[in-house]
Design a protein around this motif. Structure first.
Motif, PDB file in Angstrom:
ATOM      1  N   GLU A   1       1.020  -1.209  -0.226  1.00 32.82           N
ATOM      2  CA  GLU A   1      -0.497  -0.364   0.544  1.00 32.82           C
ATOM      3  C   GLU A   1       0.769   1.438  -0.239  1.00 32.82           C
ATOM      4  N   LEU A   2       0.198   2.352  -0.292  1.00 32.29           N
ATOM      5  CA  LEU A   2       0.791   3.488  -0.784  1.00 32.29           C
ATOM      6  C   LEU A   2       1.053   4.109   0.786  1.00 32.29           C
ATOM      7  N   GLU A   3       2.153   4.544   1.577  1.00 33.99           N
ATOM      8  CA  GLU A   3       2.398   5.211   2.294  1.00 33.99           C
ATOM      9  C   GLU A   3       3.178   6.416   2.737  1.00 33.99           C
ATOM     10  N   PRO A   4       1.955   7.110   3.349  1.00 30.35           N
ATOM     11  CA  PRO A   4       1.999   9.156   3.815  1.00 30.35           C
ATOM     12  C   PRO A   4       3.850   9.506   3.239  1.00 30.35           C
ATOM     13  N   ASP A   5       4.070  10.152   2.876  1.00 33.81           N
ATOM     14  CA  ASP A   5       5.407  10.507   2.917  1.00 33.81           C
ATOM     15  C   ASP A   5       6.254   9.160   2.525  1.00 33.81           C
TER      16      ASP A   5
ATOM     17  N   GLU B   1       7.397   0.538 -11.597  1.00 37.27           N
ATOM     18  CA  GLU B   1       6.189   0.552 -12.277  1.00 37.27           C
ATOM     19  C   GLU B   1       5.189   0.225 -11.632  1.00 37.27           C
ATOM     20  N   PHE B   2       4.106   1.144 -11.634  1.00 39.11           N
ATOM     21  CA  PHE B   2       2.358   0.013 -11.307  1.00 39.11           C
ATOM     22  C   PHE B   2       1.681  -0.241 -12.239  1.00 39.11           C
ATOM     23  N   ARG B   3       1.430  -1.392 -11.854  1.00 39.02           N
ATOM     24  CA  ARG B   3       0.246  -1.299 -13.586  1.00 39.02           C
ATOM     25  C   ARG B   3      -0.819  -2.272 -12.202  1.00 39.02           C
ATOM     26  N   GLU B   4      -1.286  -1.769 -12.964  1.00 39.99           N
ATOM     27  CA  GLU B   4      -2.598  -2.211 -12.483  1.00 39.99           C
ATOM     28  C   GLU B   4      -3.436  -2.867 -10.905  1.00 39.99           C
ATOM     29  N   ALA B   5      -2.577  -1.563 -10.055  1.00 44.13           N
ATOM     30  CA  ALA B   5      -2.409  -1.324  -9.001  1.00 44.13           C
ATOM     31  C   ALA B   5      -3.946  -0.951  -8.341  1.00 44.13           C
ATOM     32  N   ASP B   6      -4.303  -0.753  -7.670  1.00 42.06           N
ATOM     33  CA  ASP B   6      -5.941  -0.762  -6.975  1.00 42.06           C
ATOM     34  C   ASP B   6      -5.211   0.011  -5.907  1.00 42.06           C
ATOM     35  N   PHE B   7      -5.549   1.543  -6.078  1.00 40.63           N
ATOM     36  CA  PHE B   7      -4.794   2.202  -5.070  1.00 40.63           C
ATOM     37  C   PHE B   7      -6.031   2.612  -3.932  1.00 40.63           C
ATOM     38  N   ALA B   8      -7.248   2.120  -4.384  1.00 39.64           N
ATOM     39  CA  ALA B   8      -8.338   2.994  -3.492  1.00 39.64           C
ATOM     40  C   ALA B   8      -9.047   3.509  -2.004  1.00 39.64           C
ATOM     41  N   GLY B   9      -8.708   4.803  -1.420  1.00 38.02           N
ATOM     42  CA  GLY B   9      -8.781   4.753  -0.586  1.00 38.02           C
ATOM     43  C   GLY B   9      -7.353   4.962   0.330  1.00 38.02           C
ATOM     44  N   GLN B  10      -6.630   4.624  -0.478  1.00 41.27           N
ATOM     45  CA  GLN B  10      -5.069   5.184   0.175  1.00 41.27           C
ATOM     46  C   GLN B  10      -4.234   5.978   0.694  1.00 41.27           C
ATOM     47  N   ASP B  11      -3.396   6.352   1.645  1.00 40.97           N
ATOM     48  CA  ASP B  11      -3.574   7.404   2.213  1.00 40.97           C
ATOM     49  C   ASP B  11      -1.324   7.562   1.399  1.00 40.97           C
ATOM     50  N   GLY B  12      -1.393   8.215   0.527  1.00 41.94           N
ATOM     51  CA  GLY B  12      -0.040   8.734  -0.034  1.00 41.94           C
ATOM     52  C   GLY B  12       0.424   9.397  -0.210  1.00 41.94           C
TER      53      GLY B  12
ATOM     54  N   THR C   1       0.885   2.682 -14.367  1.00 36.65           N
ATOM     55  CA  THR C   1      -0.323   1.852 -16.005  1.00 36.65           C
ATOM     56  C   THR C   1      -1.827   1.286 -14.723  1.00 36.65           C
ATOM     57  N   GLY C   2      -3.262   2.117 -15.667  1.00 37.60           N
ATOM     58  CA  GLY C   2      -3.993   1.385 -16.154  1.00 37.60           C
ATOM     59  C   GLY C   2      -4.354   1.293 -13.931  1.00 37.60           C
ATOM     60  N   CYS C   3      -4.194   2.082 -13.147  1.00 34.18           N
ATOM     61  CA  CYS C   3      -4.159   2.321 -11.702  1.00 34.18           C
ATOM     62  C   CYS C   3      -5.632   2.703 -11.045  1.00 34.18           C
ATOM     63  N   ALA C   4      -6.496   2.584  -9.970  1.00 36.54           N
ATOM     64  CA  ALA C   4      -7.244   2.949  -9.831  1.00 36.54           C
ATOM     65  C   ALA C   4      -6.916   3.908  -8.442  1.00 36.54           C
ATOM     66  N   LEU C   5      -7.616   5.073  -8.453  1.00 41.14           N
ATOM     67  CA  LEU C   5      -7.363   6.254  -7.551  1.00 41.14           C
ATOM     68  C   LEU C   5      -9.047   6.299  -6.691  1.00 41.14           C
ATOM     69  N   ASP C   6      -9.491   5.668  -7.039  1.00 37.69           N
ATOM     70  CA  ASP C   6     -10.580   6.187  -6.516  1.00 37.69           C
ATOM     71  C   ASP C   6     -10.146   6.936  -4.544  1.00 37.69           C
ATOM     72  N   GLU C   7     -10.855   8.000  -4.468  1.00 37.54           N
ATOM     73  CA  GLU C   7     -10.838   8.658  -2.643  1.00 37.54           C
ATOM     74  C   GLU C   7      -9.018   8.411  -2.546  1.00 37.54           C
ATOM     75  N   THR C   8      -8.217   8.247  -3.624  1.00 42.66           N
ATOM     76  CA  THR C   8      -6.860   8.325  -2.839  1.00 42.66           C
ATOM     77  C   THR C   8      -6.332   9.502  -2.735  1.00 42.66           C
ATOM     78  N   ARG C   9      -5.761   9.501  -1.010  1.00 44.32           N
ATOM     79  CA  ARG C   9      -5.493  11.132  -0.811  1.00 44.32           C
ATOM     80  C   ARG C   9      -3.560  10.804  -0.780  1.00 44.32           C
ATOM     81  N   LEU C  10      -4.092  11.788  -2.517  1.00 42.64           N
ATOM     82  CA  LEU C  10      -1.859  12.515  -2.505  1.00 42.64           C
ATOM     83  C   LEU C  10      -2.416  13.853  -2.520  1.00 42.64           C
ATOM     84  N   ARG C  11      -2.431  14.343  -1.433  1.00 44.85           N
ATOM     85  CA  ARG C  11      -2.193  15.587  -1.112  1.00 44.85           C
ATOM     86  C   ARG C  11      -0.379  15.725  -0.635  1.00 44.85           C
ATOM     87  N   HIS C  12      -0.233  17.277  -1.409  1.00 41.06           N
ATOM     88  CA  HIS C  12       1.243  17.971  -1.166  1.00 41.06           C
ATOM     89  C   HIS C  12       1.864  16.600  -1.798  1.00 41.06           C
TER      90      HIS C  12
END
Length: 231
Positions: free
Chosen positions: A33-37, A44-55, A66-77
């Protein structure tokens, strides 16, 4: 990574410098999963599902998504540098106050993406469709929108410098309090400005677009157009 910035003739003013991203050999992402900071370099991120994760605050450098899902993904800053994003999709992606520099975004399908207060420099957005793009108070420099559909994009109080719209559709754009410098709208396939037409100083449009926008200009100036009584 070797990158050049290419220019395009813009007629009046100075044309936008496009990114030319050449990625090095990439390592596949391990699926975590994505990590803050977090620090992501040469992945290479391919077909990854990052929905709802905090990065939030993460840095992506020399990466391909490529082909990644970013529904409600938090990538502020977050910081996206020298990277290519292809076929990403998502609703409510939060990229507020992020930095995109030397980035290509290709064939995205996004809705309600938050980029308010963000900084975009040498960014190419090509193909795809983005609904309700929030760029309020963002800074765009050397940005090209090409062959994409933007539905109700919000440029309120944003600063646009050397920005081009090429073969793209703008529906219901909001330019309220925006500042435009060397913005080229002549090659937009469709230009529909819902608010802020008075902020077009610093932009160049075609004669046909001027005719299409005449009713909007008249309304903004408080001019009533009346053909007179019928014969």
């Amino acid at each position: 990574m070797v990158r050049k910035a290419a220019g395009r003739a813009g007629g009046r003013g100075q044309g936008a410098r496009r990114p030319e991203v050449r990625l090095p050999p990439l390592e596949p992402h391990d699926g975590s999963e994505l990590e803050p900071d977090g620090d992501y370099d040469g992945l290479e991120f391919r077909e990854a599902d990052f929905a709802g994760q905090d990065g939030a605050g993460a840095t992506f450098m020399d990466c391909a998504l490529t082909g990644c899902a970013l529904d409600e993904t938090r990538l502020r800053h977050a910081r996206l540098l020298d990277s290519v994003l292809t076929g990403i999709r998502g609703v409510g992606t939060d990229l507020a106050e992020s930095t995109l520099r030397d980035v290509e975004l290709v064939d995205a399908r996004l809705g309600g993406v938050q980029l308010h207060g963000a900084v975009l420099e040498r960014v190419l957005i090509r193909g795809g469709k983005i609904d309700y793009l929030n760029l309020r108070k963002a800074r765009l420099k050397d940005v090209v929108f090409e062959g994409c559909v933007l539905v109700e994009p919000d440029f309120g109080a944003a600063r646009l410098e050397r920005v081009e719209f090429v073969d793209c559709v703008l529906k219901g754009a909001d330019l309220t309090a925006a500042t435009l410098t060397d913005v080229d709208l002549r090659h937009a396939a469709e230009l529909d400005i819902a608010r802020g037409v008075d902020r077009l100083a610093g932009a160049v449009i075609s004669p046909s677009q001027l005719l299409d926008l005449a009713p909007v200009f008249a309304a903004a100036l408080g001019v009533r157009v009346d053909g007179g009584p019928a014969e």
